[in-house]
Motif scaffolding. Structure first.
Motif, PDB file in Angstrom:
ATOM      1  N   ILE A  24       0.856  -1.196   0.000  1.00 14.25           N
ATOM      2  CA  ILE A  24       0.000   0.000   0.000  1.00 14.25           C
ATOM      3  C   ILE A  24       0.889   1.242   0.000  1.00 14.25           C
ATOM      4  O   ILE A  24       0.600   2.234  -0.661  1.00 14.25           O
ATOM      5  CB  ILE A  24      -0.929  -0.034   1.222  1.00 14.25           C
ATOM      6  CG1 ILE A  24      -2.030  -1.079   0.969  1.00 14.25           C
ATOM      7  CG2 ILE A  24      -1.542   1.330   1.500  1.00 14.25           C
ATOM      8  CD1 ILE A  24      -2.964  -1.313   2.116  1.00 14.25           C
ATOM      9  N   SER A  44      -7.295  10.513  -4.169  1.00 15.06           N
ATOM     10  CA  SER A  44      -7.877   9.753  -3.077  1.00 15.06           C
ATOM     11  C   SER A  44      -7.456   8.284  -3.144  1.00 15.06           C
ATOM     12  O   SER A  44      -7.497   7.688  -4.224  1.00 15.06           O
ATOM     13  CB  SER A  44      -9.394   9.881  -3.211  1.00 15.06           C
ATOM     14  OG  SER A  44      -9.986   9.651  -2.003  1.00 15.06           O
ATOM     15  N   GLY A  45      -7.042   7.742  -2.015  1.00 11.39           N
ATOM     16  CA  GLY A  45      -6.680   6.328  -1.958  1.00 11.39           C
ATOM     17  C   GLY A  45      -5.240   6.020  -2.333  1.00 11.39           C
ATOM     18  O   GLY A  45      -4.838   4.850  -2.348  1.00 11.39           O
ATOM     19  N   CYS A  46      -4.435   7.058  -2.612  1.00 13.37           N
ATOM     20  CA  CYS A  46      -3.056   6.785  -3.051  1.00 13.37           C
ATOM     21  C   CYS A  46      -2.141   6.407  -1.885  1.00 13.37           C
ATOM     22  O   CYS A  46      -1.043   5.895  -2.090  1.00 13.37           O
ATOM     23  CB  CYS A  46      -2.484   7.965  -3.828  1.00 13.37           C
ATOM     24  SG  CYS A  46      -2.073   9.374  -2.799  1.00 13.37           S
ATOM     25  N   GLY A  47      -2.578   6.681  -0.651  1.00  8.48           N
ATOM     26  CA  GLY A  47      -1.763   6.258   0.493  1.00  8.48           C
ATOM     27  C   GLY A  47      -1.295   7.383   1.406  1.00  8.48           C
ATOM     28  O   GLY A  47      -0.449   7.161   2.275  1.00  8.48           O
ATOM     29  N   LYS A  48      -1.882   8.567   1.277  1.00  9.20           N
ATOM     30  CA  LYS A  48      -1.413   9.707   2.077  1.00  9.20           C
ATOM     31  C   LYS A  48      -1.670   9.486   3.580  1.00  9.20           C
ATOM     32  O   LYS A  48      -0.781   9.666   4.403  1.00  9.20           O
ATOM     33  CB  LYS A  48      -2.101  11.004   1.610  1.00  9.20           C
ATOM     34  CG  LYS A  48      -1.882  11.305   0.128  1.00  9.20           C
ATOM     35  CD  LYS A  48      -2.562  12.592  -0.309  1.00  9.20           C
ATOM     36  CE  LYS A  48      -4.074  12.624  -0.192  1.00  9.20           C
ATOM     37  NZ  LYS A  48      -4.810  11.642  -1.041  1.00  9.20           N
ATOM     38  N   SER A  49      -2.907   9.089   3.900  1.00 15.43           N
ATOM     39  CA  SER A  49      -3.233   8.930   5.326  1.00 15.43           C
ATOM     40  C   SER A  49      -2.516   7.733   5.937  1.00 15.43           C
ATOM     41  O   SER A  49      -2.087   7.788   7.102  1.00 15.43           O
ATOM     42  CB  SER A  49      -4.741   8.759   5.517  1.00 15.43           C
ATOM     43  OG  SER A  49      -5.372   9.957   5.205  1.00 15.43           O
ATOM     44  N   VAL A  50      -2.374   6.660   5.160  1.00 15.86           N
ATOM     45  CA  VAL A  50      -1.635   5.508   5.694  1.00 15.86           C
ATOM     46  C   VAL A  50      -0.205   5.941   6.020  1.00 15.86           C
ATOM     47  O   VAL A  50       0.363   5.557   7.042  1.00 15.86           O
ATOM     48  CB  VAL A  50      -1.673   4.313   4.697  1.00 15.86           C
ATOM     49  CG1 VAL A  50      -0.731   3.211   5.144  1.00 15.86           C
ATOM     50  CG2 VAL A  50      -3.094   3.765   4.582  1.00 15.86           C
ATOM     51  N   GLU A 178      -5.179  16.410   5.774  1.00 19.62           N
ATOM     52  CA  GLU A 178      -6.462  16.905   5.239  1.00 19.62           C
ATOM     53  C   GLU A 178      -7.242  17.706   6.295  1.00 19.62           C
ATOM     54  O   GLU A 178      -8.406  17.396   6.577  1.00 19.62           O
ATOM     55  CB  GLU A 178      -7.335  15.726   4.773  1.00 19.62           C
ATOM     56  CG  GLU A 178      -6.656  14.781   3.806  1.00 19.62           C
ATOM     57  CD  GLU A 178      -7.017  15.027   2.346  1.00 19.62           C
ATOM     58  OE1 GLU A 178      -7.577  16.095   2.055  1.00 19.62           O
ATOM     59  OE2 GLU A 178      -6.689  14.166   1.530  1.00 19.62           O
TER      60      GLU A 178
HETATM   61  N1  LIG Z   1      -7.295  -0.331   7.558  1.00 16.43           N
HETATM   62  C1  LIG Z   1      -7.116  -0.615   6.272  1.00 16.43           C
HETATM   63  N2  LIG Z   1      -7.186  -1.882   5.831  1.00 16.43           N
HETATM   64  C2  LIG Z   1      -6.987  -2.183   4.537  1.00 16.43           C
HETATM   65  N3  LIG Z   1      -6.712  -1.269   3.585  1.00 16.43           N
HETATM   66  C3  LIG Z   1      -6.622   0.004   3.963  1.00 16.43           C
HETATM   67  C4  LIG Z   1      -6.825   0.411   5.323  1.00 16.43           C
HETATM   68  N4  LIG Z   1      -6.676   1.759   5.385  1.00 16.43           N
HETATM   69  C5  LIG Z   1      -6.410   2.166   4.131  1.00 16.43           C
HETATM   70  N5  LIG Z   1      -6.380   1.125   3.294  1.00 16.43           N
HETATM   71  C6  LIG Z   1      -6.114   1.191   1.855  1.00 16.43           C
HETATM   72  O1  LIG Z   1      -4.874   1.834   1.666  1.00 16.43           O
HETATM   73  C7  LIG Z   1      -4.919   2.658   0.499  1.00 16.43           C
HETATM   74  C8  LIG Z   1      -4.499   4.054   0.866  1.00 16.43           C
HETATM   75  O2  LIG Z   1      -5.473   4.637   1.712  1.00 16.43           O
HETATM   76  P1  LIG Z   1      -5.307   6.099   2.330  1.00 16.43           P
HETATM   77  O3  LIG Z   1      -6.415   6.293   3.307  1.00 16.43           O
HETATM   78  O4  LIG Z   1      -3.931   6.272   2.826  1.00 16.43           O
HETATM   79  O5  LIG Z   1      -5.530   7.015   1.054  1.00 16.43           O
HETATM   80  P2  LIG Z   1      -5.501   8.608   0.971  1.00 16.43           P
HETATM   81  O6  LIG Z   1      -4.537   8.963  -0.098  1.00 16.43           O
HETATM   82  O7  LIG Z   1      -5.276   9.200   2.309  1.00 16.43           O
HETATM   83  O8  LIG Z   1      -6.966   8.917   0.475  1.00 16.43           O
HETATM   84  P3  LIG Z   1      -7.971  10.126   0.877  1.00 16.43           P
HETATM   85  O9  LIG Z   1      -7.426  11.365   0.204  1.00 16.43           O
HETATM   86  O10 LIG Z   1      -9.268   9.695   0.285  1.00 16.43           O
HETATM   87  O11 LIG Z   1      -8.011  10.237   2.367  1.00 16.43           O
HETATM   88  C9  LIG Z   1      -6.339   2.556  -0.058  1.00 16.43           C
HETATM   89  O12 LIG Z   1      -6.344   1.605  -1.093  1.00 16.43           O
HETATM   90  C10 LIG Z   1      -7.141   2.062   1.123  1.00 16.43           C
HETATM   91  O13 LIG Z   1      -8.227   1.285   0.687  1.00 16.43           O
END
Ligand SMILES: Nc1ncnc2c1ncn2[C@@H]1O[C@H](COP(=O)(O)OP(=O)(O)OP(=O)(O)O)[C@@H](O)[C@H]1O
Length: 259
Positions: A24, A44-50, A178
């Motif tokens: 991820i 969205s979903g690229c991995g910023k919050s992770v 965010e």
């Molecule tokens: N607890 C989790 N279990 C499994 N997959 C997860 C979990 N949290 C996030 N993911 C996956 O990790 C990837 C990155 O998610 P993340 O939340 O980091 O995206 P983001 O860039 O912050 O998006 P956004 O701008 O919508 O907040 C996504 O594919 C999401 O589905």
């Protein structure tokens, strides 16, 4: 002489247990100098919050860190004990997440939570009350909010309470994930104004995470672009429109109509 970075993320790789999906977060590295404001953008979903959760070391299963180091002032956060980590969170790293409600205790008044935060900073109670009132004034929060509970406050006010907490703590490294998501444009502007005041006063380094390049450009001179868990571009805000930018960067710029 090259300045030692305040914070360094090295080869962060986050995977999901029980799947053989690709990571991820895939080998992400970057560093921040003292007081530097670095933007992390991506769809969205690229991995910023992770990434932000991984830096704070608060990932929960099924996600796990396969490799990586998060070095704050020469110390790898991942090697710290629970107590040491709690000490680092606050004046070392402080995070403002997109849902401020979850960062505030629902059963405690704002004042109780501000007082708790201020136990970290070393001063007597009278001085603490003055500092809290000063922080509220700087963040343009009415003093009456101190006697209220989080559910009495709007989203924008809760974000400004967190910024008032940052004003108290003066963290060396602030992560804003965010912070204006879900706010109307006027409240968004107020929160960003408050954030700029807070950053100016705390001199914290900041990782500012958003999918909205216009907001990131306002706060950060330096930018990282993420796609599918990888950093695909690095540039200054003035270089955003250069022709040789990564495709993802150009797509974001085109989609948002910013130059
Ligand atoms: N607890 C989790 N279990 C499994 N997959 C997860 C979990 N949290 C996030 N993911 C996956 O990790 C990837 C990155 O998610 P993340 O939340 O980091 O995206 P983001 O860039 O912050 O998006 P956004 O701008 O919508 O907040 C996504 O594919 C999401 O589905």
């Amino acid at each position: 002489m090259v300045k030692t970075p305040l914070f360094k993320l090295e080869h962060l790789t986050i995977c999901q247990q029980g799947t053989d999906r690709k990571p991820i977060i895939d080998d992400v590295s970057f560093s921040l100098a003292q007081g530097q404001h670095l933007g992390l953008i991506g769809r969205s979903g690229c991995g910023k919050s992770v990434t932000s959760h991984a830096i704070m070391d608060i990932l929960r299963p099924p996600l796990f860190r396969k490799q990586g180091r998060a070095i704050l002032q020469g110390q790898d956060i991942y090697t710290l004990s629970g107590t040491e980590k709690r000490r680092v969170r606050g004046q070392g790293i402080f995070c403002i997440f997109q849902s401020p409600g979850s960062a505030l205790h629902p059963a405690l008044t704002i004042k109780q939570q501000m007082m708790e935060i201020s136990t970290v900073i070393d001063q007597d109670q009278a001085a603490t009350s003055d500092v809290i009132e000063y922080a509220f004034d700087r963040m343009q929060l009415p003093i009456r909010c101190l006697e209220q509970y989080p559910h009495h406050l709007s989203g924008g006010m809760k974000q400004r309470v967190l910024m008032a907490m940052a004003l108290l703590l003066k963290p060396r490294f602030l992560i804003a994930d965010e912070p204006t998501t879900g706010l109307d444009v006027l409240t968004e502007r107020d929160v960003l104004d408050a954030m700029e005041i807070m950053l100016e006063e705390t001199q914290s380094a900041c990782l500012f995470i958003s999918h909205d390049i216009r907001i990131v450009k306002r706060v950060c001179p330096d930018l990282l672009v993420m796609q599918n868990g990888k950093i695909v571009d690095r540039c200054t805000r003035d270089e955003l429109t250069y022709r040789d930018r990564a495709e993802t960067t150009r797509e974001i710029i085109d989609a948002m109509g910013v130059a």
